[in-house]
Design an enzyme around this catalytic site. Structure first.
Site, PDB file in Angstrom:
ATOM      1  N   MET A 141       0.794  -1.227   0.000  1.00 21.29           N
ATOM      2  CA  MET A 141       0.000   0.000   0.000  1.00 21.29           C
ATOM      3  C   MET A 141       0.829   1.280   0.000  1.00 21.29           C
ATOM      4  SD  MET A 141      -2.940  -1.250  -0.225  1.00 21.29           S
ATOM      5  CE  MET A 141      -4.158  -0.006   0.204  1.00 21.29           C
TER       6      MET A 141
ATOM      7  N   LEU B 263       6.389   3.553  -4.546  1.00 19.53           N
ATOM      8  CA  LEU B 263       7.844   3.415  -4.579  1.00 19.53           C
ATOM      9  C   LEU B 263       8.398   4.464  -5.532  1.00 19.53           C
ATOM     10  CD1 LEU B 263       7.940  -0.471  -4.777  1.00 19.53           C
ATOM     11  CD2 LEU B 263       8.750   0.910  -2.844  1.00 19.53           C
TER      12      LEU B 263
ATOM     13  N   HIS C 259      -3.275  -5.255  -9.674  1.00 19.09           N
ATOM     14  CA  HIS C 259      -4.221  -4.176  -9.376  1.00 19.09           C
ATOM     15  C   HIS C 259      -5.646  -4.661  -9.697  1.00 19.09           C
ATOM     16  CE1 HIS C 259      -5.615  -0.068  -8.862  1.00 19.09           C
ATOM     17  NE2 HIS C 259      -6.312  -0.211  -9.970  1.00 19.09           N
TER      18      HIS C 259
END
Ligand code: GRF
Length: 213
Positions: A91, A94, A110
């Site tokens: 969650m 990056l 996803h």
């Protein structure tokens, strides 16, 4: 020494996708050498520990900023020999410095048919829009939000869905099939970027046939 591709899985919660990877590709097409979580005490960590996979927690609050956290995370994954980073319910975003440490080797699952419904609450967004076909996308991760090139997708028609829980329940089996399949394709060297269009991921013909995509 194992010939299997060393992979790391990043998690933040329940870890059912991690479990699917532990049950299918781990010890076969790939070796899960590290599981890192953004949160302590989540069930995903227990799933890894139960299979003897090294775990670590990289909580945002433990670092001065996201960059420092990403660097510590990347260092640990690199020390473990990671060659593919799999985001499975991770969650956190990056940053580019992290992605540069594992070029072309970070993938995510996803719960929508991208490019529709990026970001958080993807299933809620789809329900609010009133779609009749829901889906799952496994894609490469770039510096944007759910904007990297698509590897695999799957869809399910749900004509009367009203609640996020029922959609997620229908999508879970798709996720648990597609994410391990994408990891196996990557490990087999069956994925490549189409030189004419870097958004298009080519799947080696014999693997595309056996994968049924
Ligand atoms: C999945 O729905 C995945 O698509 C999303 O986060 C959820 C993770 O579930 N990115 P789990 O922790 O693997 O059970």
């Amino acid at each position: 020494m194992s010939e299997r591709l060393p992979i790391a899985v990043l998690v933040s919660g329940t870890g059912t996708n991690l479990q699917a990877l532990l049950d299918t590709v781990h010890g076969r097409d790939a070796q899960i050498v590290a599981v890192a979580s953004s949160l302590a005490g989540v069930p995903a960590l227990a799933r890894a520990e139960q299979r003897g996979v090294p775990t670590a927690v990289f909580a945002r609050s433990a670092y001065p900023d996201r960059g420092a956290r990403d660097q510590a995370l990347a260092d640990w994954l690199a020390e473990r020999g990671t060659q593919l980073v799999v985001l499975a319910g991770y969650m956190e975003l990056l940053g580019a410095p992290f992605l540069d440490r594992f070029p072309g080797a970070v993938i995510n699952v996803h719960p929508s048919l991208l490019p529709s419904f990026t970001g958080m609450r993807a299933v809620e967004q789809a329900l609010e829009y009133g779609v009749k076909v829901f889906g799952v996308t496994v894609h490469y991760v770039d510096a944007g939000v759910d904007s990297g090139a698509v590897i695999l997708q799957g869809a399910v028609e749900l004509l009367g869905a009203r609640e996020p829980g029922e959609v997620l329940a229908a999508l879970r089996p798709l996720e648990h099939e597609l994410l391990p399949r994408a990891v196996s394709l990557f490990a087999a060297g069956a994925l490549s970027v189409d030189p004419e269009n870097p958004r298009r991921i080519a799947i080696r013909a014999e693997d595309a046939r056996t994968a049924g995509v």
